[in-house]
Design a protein around this motif. Structure first.
Motif, PDB file in Angstrom:
ATOM      1  N   CYS A 139       0.857  -1.184   0.000  1.00 34.78           N
ATOM      2  CA  CYS A 139       0.000   0.000   0.000  1.00 34.78           C
ATOM      3  C   CYS A 139       0.894   1.235   0.000  1.00 34.78           C
ATOM      4  O   CYS A 139       1.875   1.303   0.747  1.00 34.78           O
ATOM      5  CB  CYS A 139      -0.909  -0.012   1.223  1.00 34.78           C
ATOM      6  SG  CYS A 139      -1.826   1.531   1.472  1.00 34.78           S
ATOM      7  N   SER A 140       0.562   2.211  -0.813  1.00 34.60           N
ATOM      8  CA  SER A 140       1.381   3.418  -0.926  1.00 34.60           C
ATOM      9  C   SER A 140       1.290   4.298   0.316  1.00 34.60           C
ATOM     10  O   SER A 140       2.100   5.206   0.483  1.00 34.60           O
ATOM     11  CB  SER A 140       0.986   4.221  -2.170  1.00 34.60           C
ATOM     12  OG  SER A 140      -0.373   4.595  -2.106  1.00 34.60           O
ATOM     13  N   VAL A 141       0.358   4.011   1.209  1.00 34.41           N
ATOM     14  CA  VAL A 141       0.198   4.802   2.431  1.00 34.41           C
ATOM     15  C   VAL A 141       0.668   4.022   3.659  1.00 34.41           C
ATOM     16  O   VAL A 141       1.442   4.523   4.468  1.00 34.41           O
ATOM     17  CB  VAL A 141      -1.277   5.233   2.617  1.00 34.41           C
ATOM     18  CG1 VAL A 141      -1.473   5.943   3.945  1.00 34.41           C
ATOM     19  CG2 VAL A 141      -1.724   6.106   1.455  1.00 34.41           C
ATOM     20  N   THR A 142       0.212   2.775   3.784  1.00 28.73           N
ATOM     21  CA  THR A 142       0.446   2.007   5.014  1.00 28.73           C
ATOM     22  C   THR A 142       1.508   0.927   4.878  1.00 28.73           C
ATOM     23  O   THR A 142       1.915   0.346   5.878  1.00 28.73           O
ATOM     24  CB  THR A 142      -0.855   1.311   5.445  1.00 28.73           C
ATOM     25  OG1 THR A 142      -1.201   0.348   4.441  1.00 28.73           O
ATOM     26  CG2 THR A 142      -1.977   2.302   5.657  1.00 28.73           C
ATOM     27  N   SER A 143       1.894   0.614   3.660  1.00 24.65           N
ATOM     28  CA  SER A 143       2.804  -0.503   3.345  1.00 24.65           C
ATOM     29  C   SER A 143       2.170  -1.866   3.590  1.00 24.65           C
ATOM     30  O   SER A 143       2.855  -2.884   3.544  1.00 24.65           O
ATOM     31  CB  SER A 143       4.128  -0.395   4.105  1.00 24.65           C
ATOM     32  OG  SER A 143       4.823   0.760   3.694  1.00 24.65           O
ATOM     33  N   ASP A 144       0.860  -1.920   3.846  1.00 30.00           N
ATOM     34  CA  ASP A 144       0.173  -3.198   3.984  1.00 30.00           C
ATOM     35  C   ASP A 144       0.296  -3.976   2.678  1.00 30.00           C
ATOM     36  O   ASP A 144       0.224  -3.390   1.590  1.00 30.00           O
ATOM     37  CB  ASP A 144      -1.324  -2.993   4.274  1.00 30.00           C
ATOM     38  CG  ASP A 144      -1.601  -2.389   5.633  1.00 30.00           C
ATOM     39  OD1 ASP A 144      -0.682  -2.381   6.487  1.00 30.00           O
ATOM     40  OD2 ASP A 144      -2.737  -1.917   5.849  1.00 30.00           O
ATOM     41  N   PRO A 145       0.470  -5.291   2.740  1.00 28.79           N
ATOM     42  CA  PRO A 145       0.536  -6.089   1.519  1.00 28.79           C
ATOM     43  C   PRO A 145      -0.830  -6.164   0.837  1.00 28.79           C
ATOM     44  O   PRO A 145      -1.845  -6.377   1.502  1.00 28.79           O
ATOM     45  CB  PRO A 145       1.003  -7.462   2.001  1.00 28.79           C
ATOM     46  CG  PRO A 145       0.652  -7.504   3.452  1.00 28.79           C
ATOM     47  CD  PRO A 145       0.645  -6.092   3.943  1.00 28.79           C
ATOM     48  N   LEU A 146      -0.834  -5.958  -0.473  1.00 28.57           N
ATOM     49  CA  LEU A 146      -2.074  -5.995  -1.249  1.00 28.57           C
ATOM     50  C   LEU A 146      -1.903  -6.945  -2.429  1.00 28.57           C
ATOM     51  O   LEU A 146      -1.151  -6.660  -3.356  1.00 28.57           O
ATOM     52  CB  LEU A 146      -2.406  -4.600  -1.788  1.00 28.57           C
ATOM     53  CG  LEU A 146      -2.704  -3.529  -0.766  1.00 28.57           C
ATOM     54  CD1 LEU A 146      -2.788  -2.171  -1.431  1.00 28.57           C
ATOM     55  CD2 LEU A 146      -4.006  -3.849  -0.063  1.00 28.57           C
ATOM     56  N   PRO A 147      -2.603  -8.073  -2.425  1.00 27.91           N
ATOM     57  CA  PRO A 147      -2.518  -8.970  -3.571  1.00 27.91           C
ATOM     58  C   PRO A 147      -3.216  -8.356  -4.781  1.00 27.91           C
ATOM     59  O   PRO A 147      -4.223  -7.656  -4.643  1.00 27.91           O
ATOM     60  CB  PRO A 147      -3.236 -10.240  -3.105  1.00 27.91           C
ATOM     61  CG  PRO A 147      -3.918  -9.895  -1.834  1.00 27.91           C
ATOM     62  CD  PRO A 147      -3.449  -8.571  -1.364  1.00 27.91           C
ATOM     63  N   ALA A 148      -2.654  -8.612  -5.946  1.00 25.59           N
ATOM     64  CA  ALA A 148      -3.246  -8.116  -7.198  1.00 25.59           C
ATOM     65  C   ALA A 148      -3.061  -9.175  -8.272  1.00 25.59           C
ATOM     66  O   ALA A 148      -2.052  -9.887  -8.287  1.00 25.59           O
ATOM     67  CB  ALA A 148      -2.577  -6.814  -7.621  1.00 25.59           C
ATOM     68  N   THR A 149      -4.040  -9.275  -9.158  1.00 27.35           N
ATOM     69  CA  THR A 149      -3.918 -10.179 -10.297  1.00 27.35           C
ATOM     70  C   THR A 149      -3.955  -9.356 -11.574  1.00 27.35           C
ATOM     71  O   THR A 149      -4.612  -8.316 -11.643  1.00 27.35           O
ATOM     72  CB  THR A 149      -5.039 -11.239 -10.328  1.00 27.35           C
ATOM     73  OG1 THR A 149      -6.300 -10.566 -10.329  1.00 27.35           O
ATOM     74  CG2 THR A 149      -4.963 -12.159  -9.133  1.00 27.35           C
ATOM     75  N   ILE A 150      -3.244  -9.856 -12.554  1.00 30.05           N
ATOM     76  CA  ILE A 150      -3.147  -9.170 -13.835  1.00 30.05           C
ATOM     77  C   ILE A 150      -3.514 -10.155 -14.934  1.00 30.05           C
ATOM     78  O   ILE A 150      -3.068 -11.308 -14.919  1.00 30.05           O
ATOM     79  CB  ILE A 150      -1.720  -8.623 -14.038  1.00 30.05           C
ATOM     80  CG1 ILE A 150      -1.474  -7.522 -13.017  1.00 30.05           C
ATOM     81  CG2 ILE A 150      -1.495  -8.129 -15.462  1.00 30.05           C
ATOM     82  CD1 ILE A 150      -0.049  -7.182 -12.804  1.00 30.05           C
TER      83      ILE A 150
END
Length: 175
Positions: A72-83
């Motif tokens: 996350c650009s604010v919290t650095s929490d991991p965010l899964p993403a699929t492409i």
């Protein structure tokens, strides 16, 4: 520049008929790509392409699929993403794509200069993945963290945000 995920299709092996090529990044390549693109992880990266020559160069069409974890650009929490991103590129000899006037039609595709004796489908997949990523991913708690830090929302900071604050002050009962 070191290319972490290179799968070269040599020009002398590419004919006029579609040839199906699948490329898949191994764990070491995925770890190197995660570092390159500042990702927490690249869990999967693969490209399925149809490669063939055309009158102008080499045509590459297909799909890039990936599973990544961004911070996350604010919290650095991991965010899964699929492409799951379509690819349509034409690789041309250096200088061949330079024209004074370019007309873009519905069938126009991006043109890339050939570098060396082949088309790098691994780098094509890696760059396609990177371009498809959210440049400013936000976790569910990002808004709360920003508000606690005193950062105004777009609505509050916009031109009418100050007027809304003024309206609230004017509407307040006077003692």
């Amino acid at each position: 520049m070191t290319v972490e995920f290179s799968r070269i299709e040599r020009l002398d092996t590419i004919g006029g008929e579609d040839r199906r090529v699948t490329v898949t990044a191994d764990p070491d390549e995925r770890a190197a790509l995660a570092r390159r693109f500042d990702l927490v992880a690249v869990e999967r990266l693969e490209g399925e392409f149809a490669v063939r020559r055309d009158p102008v160069g080499v045509l590459v069409r297909g799909t890039v699929r990936a599973a990544v974890v961004q911070a996350c650009s604010v919290t650095s929490d991991p965010l899964p993403a699929t492409i799951d991103e379509p690819v349509a590129l034409r690789f041309v000899a250096p200088g061949a794509g330079e024209e004074d006037e370019i007309e873009l039609g519905s069938d126009s595709i991006d043109t890339v200069e050939l570098d060396g004796g082949g088309v790098d489908l691994g780098e094509t997949a890696a760059e396609t993945m990177a371009l498809a990523l959210d440049p400013f991913p936000r976790s569910p708690r990002a808004e709360t963290v920003l508000r606690e830090a005193g950062v105004l929302s777009e609505e509050e900071a916009g031109p009418f945000g100050a007027l809304a604050g003024l309206r609230a002050k004017l509407a307040a009962p006077k003692d």
